[in-house]
Design an enzyme around this catalytic site. Structure first.
Site, PDB file in Angstrom:
ATOM      1  N   LEU A   1       0.871  -1.189  -0.066  1.00  0.00           N
ATOM      2  CA  LEU A   1       0.187  -0.076   0.036  1.00  0.00           C
ATOM      3  C   LEU A   1       0.917   1.144  -0.068  1.00  0.00           C
ATOM      4  O   LEU A   1       0.313   2.421  -0.587  1.00  0.00           O
ATOM      5  CB  LEU A   1      -0.911   0.058   1.138  1.00  0.00           C
TER       6      LEU A   1
ATOM      7  N   GLY B   1       7.414   4.067   4.000  1.00  0.00           N
ATOM      8  CA  GLY B   1       8.169   5.461   4.321  1.00  0.00           C
ATOM      9  C   GLY B   1       9.666   4.965   4.931  1.00  0.00           C
ATOM     10  O   GLY B   1      10.105   4.001   4.983  1.00  0.00           O
TER      11      GLY B   1
ATOM     12  N   LYS C   1       1.571  -3.303   8.936  1.00  0.00           N
ATOM     13  CA  LYS C   1       2.811  -2.556   8.912  1.00  0.00           C
ATOM     14  C   LYS C   1       3.979  -3.377   9.226  1.00  0.00           C
ATOM     15  O   LYS C   1       4.234  -4.082  10.314  1.00  0.00           O
ATOM     16  CB  LYS C   1       2.734  -1.440   9.866  1.00  0.00           C
TER      17      LYS C   1
ATOM     18  N   ASP D   1       2.343  13.799  17.839  1.00  0.00           N
ATOM     19  CA  ASP D   1       2.598  13.856  16.038  1.00  0.00           C
ATOM     20  C   ASP D   1       1.450  14.242  15.245  1.00  0.00           C
ATOM     21  O   ASP D   1       1.194  13.416  14.339  1.00  0.00           O
ATOM     22  CB  ASP D   1       3.410  12.712  15.763  1.00  0.00           C
TER      23      ASP D   1
END
Length: 751
Positions: free
Chosen positions: A440, A443, A462, A558
């Site tokens: 998908l 990074g 992930k 964040d």
């Protein structure tokens, strides 16, 4: 707000030139007859040379043997740049770049200029090798941009170095003066250079507007270094300021002339510098390069630029280098490797040739061995099965411990933890063994795959890239926090896998990407006002829940548009809790290392290291500004040099909101936009105590949503927006920022 100014940074005077790697000893036929073949311990291979008639045009060298250097040193051209290594094979040169700690910045401009020396700015053969060099900044709160001197708007590299300080301790020394092991953005940053240059301009500017002046270091370094030599290790430079000037190597590329190898068919001939037989010609590659280079054919070595310079390699005399440990026979450009007579096996491995067995002995051994093997097979199979099971169990236990599984069981309820554990086999089946077609996105921290579990649930998996301790701590932190959260606007965590070297997280699958992707598109229209307002409410609801409704007050730390996911109904889901911190109910904050994303980071938290729930409120205020303006907080810079938030606060104070609003908001619901802008201004208050809570922000937005549905508010006349203001803002909004400008104007703090 501190106005933009030139930071007093010292620029490294970069003077680069020359040719690639070198040989310590001088082989035969490397220089032209009658020409010096070495200088001290440096070889001087043609097309380079010392003295008239000994070099091709542009490749002249100077040997300083007047006694000032022992041994004598080799310099490029007129003798200002020391040559460290020369390589004909790589067509590169490593040269010495002395860091000048007495350099200055042009007052009031913030730029430093440098060229690669004589002959390089025009038709010279030398180019800065972007693939082998790094732009490095050493100092505090400074931004360096490397520009093409021929076109000052063309950015080839940009780097931002930021430091954090504690206001209550003004006596602390600047971080730039402390030695460090890595150059990762704090006090030192590095970045790649993707285009080769013959001349450059260095542009410097300050970063941040809240840094006390007594913390600003008086000096800094901006330079280009060979990437292999530097390798992100700032200890090579020593502390700053430093009386000793570090010598930094840099690497240049070079080519012969401007003609290519067209019509040569890879063989030497007219029109090129390839003079030796058994040599090949190669065209130069790259955006700023032309010409050709010469190389010895496979099986030959030497200098292809002089007659008979490429000589056959006797591979048999170098068994280690060419992996031949049996019989060897050299041939022109080739060699054959074989086992001697009476032996058999693989001659390319040490002791690979063994004595041949006689037929009788072989038959006897085969029969005896066969009988023994038949007897041993069941035992071997059983033993191997047990051994494999034991090894797998030990490996799983090792990874479980390495991935802090025991800590996870302590942080999460045992029953919940057991239900959240997925096996590697199940996740491999769900992703077709992590097929590239299921990817998908990815990074710096890992890759996300789409998976389908056995119960047909669609999930996002992930997979982290690295297993350094900090990443594992963030992983455990995210699992522990998300296991306690049950909210419709927070991404749901199904579980994790601890049986692999890198831990895996299994989330619910969110199909429509991020809020950032929806806002920052090239089209004139993006999300409607109604959708933007509802997404803001969803996000505020999630943050309010985290702050006040969870068992422990959770600070996300964040909050940004890239961490807000949207499903097929555009319902917002807050994600990425790797940097989050839990704070006991009876505490208002905690002192911790600074983490977050530049542009969204609370300035009070940045200055004091004191993290509170109001830090998330500030970041949410930045998102409200982003929704109103469709401008990226990390990429926007006003013509006066101010950031997005600083410019937003200015237009709010001057009642000129129309100058920064997204034109789509002016046409849809301008009065509602004004109320949201007022709320955003409250969230962006520099004093955290004067900001509203996220619950108050949520209630204000919900009230506005109801009013927006029941009234006709929103015409441009109600805010006195002139056509000139709307037109001006429309022009600015349609401006497309290049990738180089986005890199230049953005920065991230450690996660």
């Amino acid at each position: 707000m501190v106005p933009s100014r030139v930071v007093p940074v010292v620029v490294v005077a970069l003077w680069l030139q020359a040719v690639g790697w070198g040989e310590a000893a001088v082989p035969l036929n490397m220089a032209l007859p009658g020409c010096p073949s070495s200088c001290g311990d440096m070889a001087v291979p043609y097309p380079f040379g010392i003295g008239p008639g000994c070099y091709l045009d542009g490749f002249n060298l100077t040997c300083n043997d007047d006694g000032s250097h022992r041994p004598p040193k080799l310099f490029l051209g007129d003798g200002t740049v020391e040559v460290l290594e020369i390589s004909l094979e790589n067509t590169t040169v490593r040269v010495s770049s002395v860091v000048d700690t007495n350099g200055t910045v042009v007052p009031g401009v913030g730029t430093g200029n440098g060229t690669w020396g004589s002959g390089l700015a025009g038709a010279g053969p030398f180019y800065l090798t972007g693939q082998r060099n790094q732009l490095v900044v050493r100092g505090c709160n400074m931004q360096a941009v490397l520009l093409d001197a021929r076109n000052s708007s063309y950015v080839v590299a940009a780097c931002t170095s930021i430091c954090a300080y504690v206001n209550s301790n003004p006596g602390l020394p600047a971080l730039a003066s402390q030695p460090m092991d890595h150059c990762s953005g704090v006090s030192c940053c590095q970045t790649s250079i993707y285009v080769g240059l013959t001349s450059y301009t260095v542009q410097l500017s300050p970063v941040g507007d809240m840094m006390p002046s007594f913390f600003f270091p008086a000096m800094g370094l901006v330079f280009i270094a060979d990437a292999e030599w530097f390798d992100g290790n700032a200890t090579n430079l020593g502390p700053l300021p430093n009386e000793e000037k570090p010598v930094v190597p840099a690497t240049l590329d070079w080519t012969i002339g401007e003609s290519d190898c067209t019509g040569r068919d890879g063989a030497p001939g007219s029109g090129t510098a390839c003079s030796s037989s058994n040599s090949l010609c190669r065209d130069a590659t790259g955006l700023s390069r032309s010409g050709h280079s010469c190389h010895c054919s496979p099986g030959y070595e030497g200098n292809p630029y002089i007659p008979d310079g490429c000589q056959d390699i006797d591979e048999c005399a170098r068994p280690e280098a060419y992996s031949c440990y049996g019989g060897c026979r050299n041939k022109p450009g080739l060699f054959s490797c074989f086992c001697p007579e009476g032996t058999q096996g693989d001659p390319r491995i040490r002791n690979g040739c063994i004595q041949k067995l006689s037929i009788g002995l072989f038959v006897g051994l085969a029969v005896g061995g066969g009988i023994s093997l038949i007897c041993l097979v069941p035992g071997i199979i059983y033993f191997m099965h047990k051994l494999k099971a034991r090894q797998a169990k030990r490996l799983r236990a090792k990874y479980f411990k390495q991935n802090r599984g025991l800590l996870l069981q302590q942080l999460v309820d045992k029953d919940i933890a057991e239900r959240m554990i997925f096996s590697l086999e199940e996740l491999e089946k769900a992703t077709n063994k992590f097929d590239e077609a299921r990817k998908l996105g990815g990074g710096g921290h890992g890759t996300v795959y789409k998976g389908i579990l056995s119960n047909q649930d669609v999930v996002a998996i992930k997979k982290s890239k690295i297993t350094i301790q900090r990443e594992i701590e963030d992983f455990i932190n995210e699992v522990a926090i998300l296991s306690q959260i049950n909210h419709r606007n927070v991404v749901r965590l199904f579980g994790c896998c601890l049986e692999t070297q890198v831990p895996l997280l299994v989330y619910e699958f969110i199909s429509n990407g991020t809020l950032s992707e929806y806002l920052h598109v090239e089209d004139a229209l993006s999300l409607s006002w109604q959708d933007r307002l509802r997404i803001a409410i969803d996000t505020a609801s999630a943050l309010a829940y985290l702050h006040s409704s969870a068992l422990t007050s959770i600070i996300h730390r964040d909050v940004k548009s890239a961490n807000i996911l949207l499903d097929h109904r555009l319902i917002a889901k807050v994600s990425d809790f790797g940097a989050s911190r839990g704070i006991p109910i009876d505490q208002t904050g905690v002192t911790t290392a600074i983490q977050g994303t530049f542009g969204y980071l609370d300035p009070e938290y940045y200055q004091t290291s004191r993290l509170t729930d109001k830090s998330d409120v500030y970041s949410f205020g930045v998102i409200l500004v982003e929704l109103l303006t469709r401008k990226k907080p990390s990429a926007f810079m006003h013509s006066e040099g101010t950031s997005l938030i600083a410019h937003f606060n200015l237009v709010i104070s001057q009642d000129k909101l129309c100058e920064i609003l997204d034109p789509q908001m002016i046409s849809e619901c301008l009065e509602g936009a004004k109320e949201v802008a007022t709320l955003a201004s409250r969230c962006l208050n520099l004093k955290g105590d004067e900001r509203p809570t996220m619950r108050q922000v949520e209630m204000a937005l919900e009230r506005l949503l109801v009013e927006n549905k029941n009234t006709e508010k929103g015409r441009s006349a109600e805010l006195n927006c002139t056509l000139a203001q709307i037109s001006n803002n429309n022009d600015e909004n349609s401006r497309q920022y290049s990738a180089e400008q986005s890199l230049l104007l953005s920065a991230s703090f450690p996660r």
